[in-house]
Design a protein around this motif. Structure first.
Motif, PDB file in Angstrom:
ATOM      1  N   ASP A   1       0.857  -1.179   0.000  1.00 23.57           N
ATOM      2  CA  ASP A   1       0.000   0.000   0.000  1.00 23.57           C
ATOM      3  C   ASP A   1       0.898   1.235   0.000  1.00 23.57           C
ATOM      4  O   ASP A   1       1.745   1.387   0.893  1.00 23.57           O
ATOM      5  CB  ASP A   1      -0.887  -0.004   1.241  1.00 23.57           C
ATOM      6  N   PRO A   2       0.765   2.129  -1.003  1.00 25.77           N
ATOM      7  CA  PRO A   2       1.685   3.270  -1.074  1.00 25.77           C
ATOM      8  C   PRO A   2       1.580   4.204   0.120  1.00 25.77           C
ATOM      9  O   PRO A   2       2.546   4.907   0.443  1.00 25.77           O
ATOM     10  CB  PRO A   2       1.270   3.976  -2.372  1.00 25.77           C
ATOM     11  N   ALA A   3       0.440   4.207   0.799  1.00 29.59           N
ATOM     12  CA  ALA A   3       0.267   5.122   1.943  1.00 29.59           C
ATOM     13  C   ALA A   3       0.856   4.551   3.223  1.00 29.59           C
ATOM     14  O   ALA A   3       1.456   5.275   4.022  1.00 29.59           O
ATOM     15  CB  ALA A   3      -1.211   5.431   2.135  1.00 29.59           C
ATOM     16  N   THR A   4       0.709   3.225   3.411  1.00 29.14           N
ATOM     17  CA  THR A   4       1.117   2.629   4.690  1.00 29.14           C
ATOM     18  C   THR A   4       2.320   1.699   4.570  1.00 29.14           C
ATOM     19  O   THR A   4       2.956   1.378   5.576  1.00 29.14           O
ATOM     20  CB  THR A   4      -0.049   1.829   5.274  1.00 29.14           C
ATOM     21  N   GLY A   5       2.599   1.244   3.353  1.00 27.28           N
ATOM     22  CA  GLY A   5       3.674   0.271   3.191  1.00 27.28           C
ATOM     23  C   GLY A   5       3.276  -1.141   3.561  1.00 27.28           C
ATOM     24  O   GLY A   5       4.088  -2.066   3.498  1.00 27.28           O
TER      25      GLY A   5
ATOM     26  N   ALA B   1       5.229   5.727 -13.350  1.00 32.54           N
ATOM     27  CA  ALA B   1       6.428   6.462 -13.717  1.00 32.54           C
ATOM     28  C   ALA B   1       6.703   7.634 -12.792  1.00 32.54           C
ATOM     29  O   ALA B   1       7.842   8.040 -12.611  1.00 32.54           O
ATOM     30  CB  ALA B   1       6.315   6.945 -15.157  1.00 32.54           C
ATOM     31  N   ASP B   2       5.656   8.197 -12.187  1.00 28.52           N
ATOM     32  CA  ASP B   2       5.862   9.328 -11.284  1.00 28.52           C
ATOM     33  C   ASP B   2       5.877   8.885  -9.832  1.00 28.52           C
ATOM     34  O   ASP B   2       5.593   9.656  -8.931  1.00 28.52           O
ATOM     35  CB  ASP B   2       4.810  10.412 -11.525  1.00 28.52           C
ATOM     36  N   GLY B   3       6.225   7.628  -9.584  1.00 28.21           N
ATOM     37  CA  GLY B   3       6.450   7.163  -8.228  1.00 28.21           C
ATOM     38  C   GLY B   3       5.224   6.550  -7.581  1.00 28.21           C
ATOM     39  O   GLY B   3       4.120   6.587  -8.115  1.00 28.21           O
ATOM     40  N   LEU B   4       5.433   5.963  -6.409  1.00 23.93           N
ATOM     41  CA  LEU B   4       4.335   5.364  -5.673  1.00 23.93           C
ATOM     42  C   LEU B   4       3.264   6.404  -5.382  1.00 23.93           C
ATOM     43  O   LEU B   4       3.558   7.503  -4.937  1.00 23.93           O
ATOM     44  CB  LEU B   4       4.853   4.767  -4.359  1.00 23.93           C
ATOM     45  N   GLY B   5       2.018   6.026  -5.638  1.00 21.02           N
ATOM     46  CA  GLY B   5       0.924   6.952  -5.446  1.00 21.02           C
ATOM     47  C   GLY B   5       0.641   7.815  -6.659  1.00 21.02           C
ATOM     48  O   GLY B   5      -0.368   8.510  -6.709  1.00 21.02           O
ATOM     49  N   GLY B   6       1.520   7.756  -7.664  1.00 18.91           N
ATOM     50  CA  GLY B   6       1.310   8.532  -8.884  1.00 18.91           C
ATOM     51  C   GLY B   6       0.264   7.895  -9.778  1.00 18.91           C
ATOM     52  O   GLY B   6      -0.195   6.780  -9.550  1.00 18.91           O
ATOM     53  N   ARG B   7      -0.092   8.604 -10.821  1.00 21.12           N
ATOM     54  CA  ARG B   7      -1.181   8.146 -11.683  1.00 21.12           C
ATOM     55  C   ARG B   7      -0.722   7.675 -13.060  1.00 21.12           C
ATOM     56  O   ARG B   7      -1.425   6.939 -13.725  1.00 21.12           O
ATOM     57  CB  ARG B   7      -2.201   9.274 -11.853  1.00 21.12           C
ATOM     58  N   SER B   8       0.410   8.150 -13.521  1.00 21.14           N
ATOM     59  CA  SER B   8       0.810   7.786 -14.880  1.00 21.14           C
ATOM     60  C   SER B   8       1.328   6.348 -14.906  1.00 21.14           C
ATOM     61  O   SER B   8       1.933   5.879 -13.948  1.00 21.14           O
ATOM     62  CB  SER B   8       1.900   8.736 -15.389  1.00 21.14           C
ATOM     63  N   PRO B   9       1.086   5.632 -16.008  1.00 25.21           N
ATOM     64  CA  PRO B   9       1.530   4.234 -16.081  1.00 25.21           C
ATOM     65  C   PRO B   9       3.036   4.144 -16.202  1.00 25.21           C
ATOM     66  O   PRO B   9       3.697   5.061 -16.696  1.00 25.21           O
ATOM     67  CB  PRO B   9       0.841   3.716 -17.340  1.00 25.21           C
ATOM     68  N   ARG B  10       3.576   3.032 -15.740  1.00 22.02           N
ATOM     69  CA  ARG B  10       5.009   2.794 -15.833  1.00 22.02           C
ATOM     70  C   ARG B  10       5.380   2.469 -17.277  1.00 22.02           C
ATOM     71  O   ARG B  10       4.667   1.757 -17.973  1.00 22.02           O
ATOM     72  CB  ARG B  10       5.400   1.616 -14.931  1.00 22.02           C
ATOM     73  N   ALA B  11       6.485   3.007 -17.729  1.00 22.76           N
ATOM     74  CA  ALA B  11       6.952   2.710 -19.079  1.00 22.76           C
ATOM     75  C   ALA B  11       7.369   1.253 -19.179  1.00 22.76           C
ATOM     76  O   ALA B  11       7.722   0.608 -18.193  1.00 22.76           O
ATOM     77  CB  ALA B  11       8.121   3.619 -19.431  1.00 22.76           C
ATOM     78  N   GLY B  12       7.312   0.708 -20.390  1.00 20.21           N
ATOM     79  CA  GLY B  12       7.739  -0.661 -20.601  1.00 20.21           C
ATOM     80  C   GLY B  12       9.239  -0.797 -20.447  1.00 20.21           C
ATOM     81  O   GLY B  12      10.010   0.060 -20.881  1.00 20.21           O
ATOM     82  N   LEU B  13       9.648  -1.877 -19.799  1.00 18.56           N
ATOM     83  CA  LEU B  13      11.073  -2.158 -19.600  1.00 18.56           C
ATOM     84  C   LEU B  13      11.393  -3.485 -20.272  1.00 18.56           C
ATOM     85  O   LEU B  13      10.775  -4.504 -19.965  1.00 18.56           O
ATOM     86  CB  LEU B  13      11.400  -2.224 -18.105  1.00 18.56           C
ATOM     87  N   LEU B  14      12.349  -3.452 -21.178  1.00 18.32           N
ATOM     88  CA  LEU B  14      12.679  -4.635 -21.961  1.00 18.32           C
ATOM     89  C   LEU B  14      14.019  -5.189 -21.500  1.00 18.32           C
ATOM     90  O   LEU B  14      15.014  -4.466 -21.451  1.00 18.32           O
ATOM     91  CB  LEU B  14      12.730  -4.264 -23.443  1.00 18.32           C
ATOM     92  N   ALA B  15      14.020  -6.487 -21.138  1.00 12.73           N
ATOM     93  CA  ALA B  15      15.264  -7.094 -20.651  1.00 12.73           C
ATOM     94  C   ALA B  15      15.245  -8.591 -20.875  1.00 12.73           C
ATOM     95  O   ALA B  15      14.180  -9.210 -20.963  1.00 12.73           O
ATOM     96  CB  ALA B  15      15.468  -6.787 -19.164  1.00 12.73           C
TER      97      ALA B  15
END
Length: 803
Positions: free
Chosen positions: A259-263, A672-686
């Motif tokens: 949980d981003p608020a409480t951990g 992408a803008d951190g825990l609690g943020g709204r924008s989706p995480r970018a794709g990571l290819l590995a």
């Protein structure tokens, strides 16, 4: 099988795609179908067929007639003879017209109405009709109306779908003009399927129904529902409530498990009640889709064993396992005691009561035998049964389940591993490890369904576009699916009779959202539909693309998120003869017309048509999309380099993986803008086994620094015997670092970028470092020297900066 760690084994962009080129095989293709004896009937010219009959999948036989039929609100939909099922199908047809054209013709359920209506569409079920199967139909379209005839409701429904596609091909509202023609149609294969993995990530009932509805509109008839796995048990079993109380929830790995608020731990849960299951099965049946449930055994059982540890290999387990947050091959198996078979039979008794399908899927794949081998009680059981090895024990296990299902008049189907150690005579094999299992099974007299990886694995990405949703590499493109041949070439005609058909598998380890599921499924499932329905000799790639144009518009009109990856415009930086930068535009299939605007302006069908690479003068903005017949076939894509340095930027999609290991395009749950943020995480290819990237052909003469955007994902992969293949590099510095080398991946790094700031950021972090003066073109190798493989570090993009 779901994750499959088996590591062994055009046209110019300015031109429209050609219409269907090959003539359709007529009576020779389907001997039981009748030719039309109307003297005015003519074969549809190849260059016009895609416009005359813009239908997917392509019908088996088409003959043109003179004139056209105007379908409007005054058209009567008549159920011949007052047949109730015909009336229901007519009502469904009317409702679909309402949604796309804005009117719903009245349905005459009496079958006796006369007069008034200028045009009539007759929906007729005639059990004595001379058709090849219950799914076959004929469709006659003339100036006075249309007649759909079938010998069973399924065929009538498919005929109605064909007429609906004809009526919605122009994408307009109001009355529809349909070219007069006669269609005689029947499927090539009986099993035309799509599998949905609801165990890894859960979909709502409405979302499942939306997928089934699209299947039906493509004449796909088998919905394989993957309901249990190591990561979740998704079906209510009343006799064993802990299967859903415990087994339907897991604590995800990584940021999404907190949980981003409480951990505090944040469970991921979901299951279908039995009432919901009945609702889905009923909904599917109304669309002539059979739901085949999959209850995994003896492996992929960790969620069940977490709920009821006594059914695991108890003398090996030290404690009940959690429901797994990891992907891959797990080692938890059901034990082989009689009490466990009582449990499994109780589960299957409730499953068979919910699903009337002839087939019940029991999985059987990736059953790692480590716990059986380590268990004294299992070894004693093996000896008492006189079994040679653990493979034979799995065969015995499958045979016992098959016998039970037989008492319920059901047939067992499983992944091709069930062949190992022998197989009950009535069992059906679903071949996923390529086509080898299908060939072996068919030669042994078993029915088979083709679902090979990677050919029909829709968990694979379908392009290397930067906005492609997460998934496995390499890309399984729209064209590769269209070209898939269901019957393996090695089979004789008699052996080929055991091929029931094919299905695509949509595993969802890396697709959390239903939008990503939709985009992964369609339009690739449209390509599959043609492979399993249309006559083999009638398929044509360019004709399919032309018919896909109105289909893409139908997806949009229905609010369905089909992928436009095959048509999306790609931008690439090139250099002219004087070394000046140019932007080139293309799409994956070389189909349609690319139109663009540079700078300010609105992109439209009247925008400039792309013909050749254009000068690049940053800062600038390009927008471009693919158009056909003046209508967009893709969403606009944007390229906006801010300066000359931006021209050197390459995302991970444009970097080469150093090795051909397990290459994944992943997305962590941290935005992408951190825990609690709204924008989706970018794709990571590995590459999960060895994260290593090559920036090929870097022009280093004027480069003085490097900027790398990096991210991290939890290493939540169970790799079984492949675990030793994971490469871990000693930490460079207290927090580890990203190392950059020139020319190869050996030798001394030319730059070291410490990971300290990135370790504190669950999102993306930009790292920078100076580079020594280098000359000419160089390959740059990037690896993480972090001292551990968890988290899995990944490069998101690389930019070379000027001196």
């Amino acid at each position: 099988m779901a994750f499959g760690y088996d590591l062994g084994g055009g046209m110019g962009s300015k031109r429209m795609g050609a219409a269907l080129a090959a003539a359709i095989a007529l009576a020779a293709a389907l001997p039981a179908c009748q030719r039309a004896d109307d003297g005015k009937a003519t074969a549809v010219p190849a260059e016009n067929r895609a416009q005359t009959t813009p239908v997917i999948p392509l019908p088996a036989q088409i003959q043109a007639r003179e004139g056209e039929f105007v379908l409007d609100a005054g058209t009567r939909l008549q159920a011949a003879g007052g047949n109730a099922e015909a009336a229901r199908i007519a009502g469904d047809f009317a409702a679909r017209l309402q949604r796309l054209r804005g009117f719903a013709p009245p349905v005459d359920a009496s079958g006796t109405a006369q007069g008034e209506a200028k045009t009539t569409v007759v929906f007729a079920i005639d059990p004595q009709a001379a058709l090849t199967s219950d799914e076959a139909y004929t469709l006659e379209v003339g100036p006075e109306g249309a007649r759909i005839q079938a010998r069973a409701p399924a065929g009538l429904f498919y005929g109605a779908v064909t007429l609906w596609q004809l009526a919605t091909a122009d994408g307009a509202r109001g009355p529809a003009r349909i070219a007069a023609q006669r269609i005689e149609d029947a499927p090539r294969f009986a099993w035309r399927g799509l599998m949905l993995d609801s165990a890894r990530h859960f979909q709502s009932v409405d979302q499942v129904k939306a997928l089934i509805d699209q299947m039906a509109l493509h004449k796909l008839n088998t919905f394989h529902w993957h309901l249990t796995d190591d990561q979740g048990w998704r079906i209510e079993i009343k006799k064993y409530p802990r299967l859903t109380e415990v087994g339907s929830c897991r604590i995800p790995a990584g940021a999404s498990g907190r949980d981003p608020a409480t951990g505090e731990p944040k469970p991921y849960c979901g299951y279908y009640t039995q009432d919901q299951i009945r609702d889905v099965v009923r909904y599917a049946a109304q669309r002539y889709v059979t739901v085949v449930p999959e209850i995994e055994m003896p492996g992929h059982a960790q969620a069940a064993i977490a709920a009821y540890p006594e059914f695991g290999v108890s003398d090996v387990l030290k404690a009940p396992p959690p429901v797994s947050p990891d992907w891959g091959v797990h080692t938890y198996l059901f034990n082989t005691e009689d009490a466990t078979f009582v449990f499994l039979q109780d589960v299957l008794a409730e499953v068979t009561a919910l699903f009337p399908s002839r087939y019940i899927h029991i999985g059987g794949d990736e059953a790692a035998k480590d716990q059986w081998q380590a268990s004294p009680s299992t070894q004693a059981r093996k000896t008492a049964l006189g079994l040679k090895d653990e493979m034979a024990m799995q065969s015995w296990f499958v045979g016992r389940i098959e016998q039970y299902l037989g008492t319920h008049n059901r047939r067992l189907v499983g992944w091709d591993e069930i062949l190992e150690g022998g197989l009950p005579a009535r069992a059906t094999v679903m071949s996923w490890r390529g086509t080898k299992g299908a060939v072996e099974a068919a030669r042994a007299g078993h029915d088979v369904v083709l679902a090979p990886a990677p050919d029909l694995y829709f968990d694979h990405v379908q392009s290397d576009n930067d906005d492609e949703p997460p998934g496995r590499l390499a890309a399984v493109t729209l064209k590769s699916v269209y070209e898939f041949e269901v019957v393996p070439a090695e089979l004789t005609p008699d052996q080929a009779k055991h091929v029931l058909g094919a299905q695509a598998n949509l595993w969802n380890e890396h697709r959390r959202s239903f939008e990503a599921v939709e985009r992964a499924a369609f339009p690739r499932a449209a390509a599959l539909a043609e492979a399993v329905w249309s006559p083999k000799g009638a398929r044509d790639w360019n004709g399919f693309l032309r018919r896909l144009v109105p289909q893409m518009a139908r997806y949009q009109a229905q609010g369905y998120n089909a992928s436009d990856s095959a048509f999306a415009v790609r931008f690439a930086v090139e250099r002219d003869g004087q070394g000046h930068p140019m932007v080139a535009m293309s799409n994956q299939v070389g189909f349609g017309e690319i139109r663009y605007v540079e700078g300010k302006g609105t992109l439209s069908a009247q925008s400039a048509a792309y013909a050749s690479p254009l000068p690049l003068r940053p800062p600038t903005v390009f927008q471009a999309a693919t158009y056909v017949d003046g209508k967009p076939l893709s969403a606009p894509r944007r390229y906006a380099p801010a300066d000359l340095a931006a021209l050197t930027m390459r995302t991970a999609n444009r970097l080469r993986q150093c090795k051909g290991g397990l290459n994944l395009r992943m997305e962590d749950d941290a935005p992408a803008d951190g825990l609690g943020g709204r924008s989706p995480r970018a794709g990571l290819l590995a590459d999960v086994f060895d994260p290593c990237w090559i920036y090929e052909g870097a022009a280093m003469d004027r480069v003085g620094a490097i900027e790398v955007r990096v991210g991290q994902v939890p290493f939540n992969f169970q790799l079984w015997h492949d675990t030793p293949k994971v490469v871990t590099r000693p930490a460079n510095g207290p927090d580890g670092a990203l190392e950059v080398r020139a020319g190869s991946c050996e030798g001394t790094p030319i730059a070291v970028l410490p990971l300290g700031s990135a370790r504190l950021n669950p999102g993306l972090t930009t790292l920078r470092a100076k580079l020594p003066p280098l000359q000419g073109s160089q390959d740059l190798c990037l690896v993480f020297a972090s001292g551990n493989h968890d988290p899995l570090w990944a490069v998101e993009r690389v930019t070379l900066l000027p001196r």
